[in-house]
Each structure stands twice: as structure tokens, then as C-alpha cells.
Design an enzyme around this catalytic site. Structure first.
Site, mmCIF file in Angstrom:
data_model
loop_
_atom_site.group_PDB
_atom_site.id
_atom_site.type_symbol
_atom_site.label_atom_id
_atom_site.label_comp_id
_atom_site.label_asym_id
_atom_site.label_seq_id
_atom_site.Cartn_x
_atom_site.Cartn_y
_atom_site.Cartn_z
ATOM 1 C CD GLU A 65 -2.602 1.626 2.333
ATOM 2 O OE1 GLU A 65 -3.636 2.307 2.267
ATOM 3 O OE2 GLU A 65 -2.040 1.345 3.407
ATOM 4 C CD1 TRP A 87 -6.315 1.208 0.065
ATOM 5 C CD2 TRP A 87 -8.071 2.580 0.098
ATOM 6 N NE1 TRP A 87 -5.947 2.303 0.802
ATOM 7 C CE2 TRP A 87 -7.014 3.165 0.840
ATOM 8 C CE3 TRP A 87 -9.270 3.261 -0.005
ATOM 9 C CZ2 TRP A 87 -7.140 4.396 1.464
ATOM 10 C CZ3 TRP A 87 -9.388 4.497 0.616
ATOM 11 C CH2 TRP A 87 -8.335 5.054 1.340
ATOM 12 C CE1 TYR A 149 -3.671 8.427 3.188
ATOM 13 C CE2 TYR A 149 -5.399 7.197 2.061
ATOM 14 C CZ TYR A 149 -4.862 7.724 3.229
ATOM 15 O OH TYR A 149 -5.523 7.565 4.411
ATOM 16 C CB CYS A 214 -7.055 8.442 7.577
ATOM 17 S SG CYS A 214 -8.753 8.011 7.136
ATOM 18 N NE ARG A 235 -9.434 12.538 6.908
ATOM 19 C CZ ARG A 235 -10.539 11.813 7.018
ATOM 20 N NH1 ARG A 235 -11.354 11.981 8.048
ATOM 21 N NH2 ARG A 235 -10.850 10.909 6.107
ATOM 22 C CG ASP A 238 -10.688 1.454 12.238
ATOM 23 O OD1 ASP A 238 -10.672 0.932 13.368
ATOM 24 O OD2 ASP A 238 -11.217 0.896 11.254
#
Length: 333
Positions: A65, A87, A149, A214, A235, A238
Site C-alpha cells: 500500500e 481499499w 493519497y 486519514c 485526522r 480506526d
């Protein structure tokens, strides 16, 4: 990894229970921080790598990733080609909504506490992934995540007009900023610069992606001779599914950046914004907290790699990773 355990305890002990965008509900803490300190020896072995040991975390998936992001890719095909499915849910739901199958979203959970997906959902999602892998046209239309991203790393602020015929390259009205290459240049040539920053948060693009980043703000510190440190602000966090992955990934990012700029990795500071545990992950978190952490593993990077996007999985050696069994949990979209 005691820092992660402390985060979990902090959320469980001091949380606010709240609704959220996904409809699952969370126990939330408004802000947290921990530090991971690395030590690289004379043989290039990086000790204390923060890969969670109280459940299995795939460093291979973490790497694929990361390199996907750094290459500027925003389509899930590359991930699926490397058996990384993290994803798929977002473009899959988008596909369902736009193809008259939105009713399946209401039937995706096997039970009332959102513990797992139905067999119907899993079967449909597998078919979707197969089409992404086998059909270029389907992949281009439905495999894209948008300006997330990879786009922000390598094309921040770019203004483009897509080809009206749906093929060919878009017309670039204003080139974007390649923040990755700029950060590398500043580490090498302006190590005392306090602007070695990569920001992935662009309000103009918030509606141009299926999920805005995130982890969204990176600041490298190269002012200590021979060392490289990194602060990362996330931000939305999880804590059960994402945070162990995020901490490992951006620590690996620090290690790779240090390697190609001739430095040793030092401190990775992980700053959390909305640190939350989803209500359907409470049992999994408590199970994890009942386990005893093992010693942290070490990694070693191939010193012959000089460009960050040239790293292959085979260039990373993971050593001494003792871990407990996987603990599964459903992702909230």
C-alpha cells in the site's frame, strides 16, 4: 507494543460515545500522541520496528500500500494484484450505488452488531474484484479512488481536464506539486529547513475522492546530523483495524526515506486527531489487551536501493517477528 496498548486504554477509559459517518458508532478520544524510537546498528539492522505483536499485521501488505501511494497510483488494481484488499470496499460501494444495486448495501451485515459481512456481499465483492483485475475498461471506470493519497503525494494542486472521449491523457491546465520528490530534495540539500512537509489534505479535492486521506500531514526533521525523524498527523484513526497498520506503514516510510538520503531513522511521532474504536470492535480490542506483547521485530533495507520508488518487497527483510493469531474485524465504510 505498549504505546498502542496505552492508546486503547485511553480511549476505553476516557471516551465519548458518538455516532459517525459510517453509521456504526464509536468510542472516541479527541487527540493523542505516541513516539516510536528506532535504533539502526552498524549492519543496517533497524531495531524496535513498531509492528504490532498481539495480532498478526502483514508488513507485506503495509509495504504494497505504501509503494502504491508513493508511485502516485489511485486505482485499486495494483493492490489486488498483490493480494491486498484493504481499499476494495469504497469503490465497490460506489459501483453498487451507481448500478442499481444499492439495496445490497443495506443487506451487507450478517447481524445487528455489524460483526461480519453476509455471504451475498462477499460473493458480489469477489466478482467486482475479478472484473477489476481482468477488464481494463471496468478497472478504469470503477477501480479509481480519485484524488486521494497517491494523487496528493505526487500531483498536489494539479488542475486537469479529462479527455472528453474517455480515452487518452488528460489536459493539464496547471501542473501539481510532486511533494515526495521535493521532500527528498530538501532532506538532501536543505536539512535544516523547517518546511520539509508533505500535506495530503486539500480542501479543493475533498469531494473528488471516495475517501480523503486519514494520515494527512508529514513533517521530516533532518537537522540532526546523520538522522531523520518524522512527525505524522492522522485526522481519523480506526484504532483496531487502521492504527497498527498506519504506525507500521509510516515508520517504514521514515526508514525508506532515511535510507535513500544517507541517514538513519530515529523518532516516529504519531499524532492522532479523532482516535476512535468502532462499537463493533470493542470485543476485539479487549481480546487484544488480554494478550502479552512480544518483543518488537527488526527490519533491514537493501542498501543498494537509491530511489524510493525502486523498493521492492524483496528489498525489505523482517526479522524476529513473533506474533499472536489474527483477530478479525469488519471495516466501516
Amino acid at each position: 507494543m505498549n504505546q498502542y496498548f496505552n492508546l486503547c486504554h485511553a480511549i476505553l477509559d476516557n471516551n465519548v460515545e458518538t455516532g459517525d459517518r459510517t453509521g456504526t458508532g464509536t468510542r472516541t478520544l479527541p487527540g493523542y500522541h505516541y513516539t516510536c524510537e528506532l535504533q539502526q546498528d552498524e549492519n543496517g539492522i533497524i531495531k524496535n520496528f513498531p509492528l504490532l505483536t498481539t495480532k498478526f499485521v502483514s508488513l507485506k501488505n503495509v509495504f504494497y500500500e505504501l509503494i502504491w501511494k508513493l508511485n502516485g497510483d489511485t486505482n485499486i488494481r495494483f493492490l489486488l494484484e498483490h493480494n491486498n484488499h484493504i481499499w476494495t470496499e469504497w469503490p465497490f460501494e460506489n459501483y453498487l450505488k451507481k448500478n442499481g444495486k444499492a439495496d445490497l448495501i443495506g443487506r451487507k451485515w450478517k447481524d445487528g452488531v455489524n460483526s461480519d459481512y453476509t455471504d451475498e456481499w462477499k460473493k458480489e465483492k469477489k466478482s467486482f474484484e475479478t472484473m477489476i483485475l481482468t477488464s481494463d475498461e471496468f478497472c478504469k471506470k470503477w477501480g479509481e479512488l480519485g484524488h486521494t493519497y497517491g494523487y496528493q503525494f505526487r500531483h498536489f494542486g494539479e488542475i486537469r481536464i479529462e479527455n472528453s472521449l474517455g480515452s487518452g491523457s488528460p489536459h493539464i491546465l496547471r501542473p501539481g506539486v510532486d511533494q515526495l520528490i521535493r521532500a527528498i530534495d530538501r532532506i538532501k540539500n536543505k536539512p535544516e529547513d523547517r518546511r520539509i512537509i508533505i500535506t495530503l489534505w486539500n480542501p479543493m479535492d475533498e469531494d473528488q475522492t471516495l475517501l480523503p486521506p486519514c494520515p494527512c500531514f508529514y513533517q521530516f526533521f533532518a537537522n540532526e546530523p546523520g538522522m531523520l525523524h518524522l512527525n505524522m498527523y492522522q485526522r481519523s484513526c480506526d484504532t483496531f483495524l487502521g492504527v497498527p497498520y498506519n504506525t507500521a506503514q509510516d515508520t517504514l516510510f521514515l526508514c525508506m526515506m532515511a535510507a535513500i538520503t544517507g541517514r538513519k531513522p530515529g523518532k516516529f511521532n504519531h499524532f492522532f486527531g479523532d482516535a476512535h474504536i468502532y462499537l463493533n470492535h470493542i470485543d476485539q480490542v479487549n481480546k487484544q489487551l488480554s494478550r502479552t506483547p512480544h518483543s518488537l521485530p527488526s527490519i533491514k533495507l537493501n542498501p543498494d536501493v537509491k530511489n524510493i520508488t525502486d523498493f521492492k518487497w524483496e528489498d525489505i527483510k523482517l526479522m524476529g517477528y513473533e506474533h499472536d493469531d489474527t483477530i478479525k474485524g469488519a471495516v466501516s465504510i
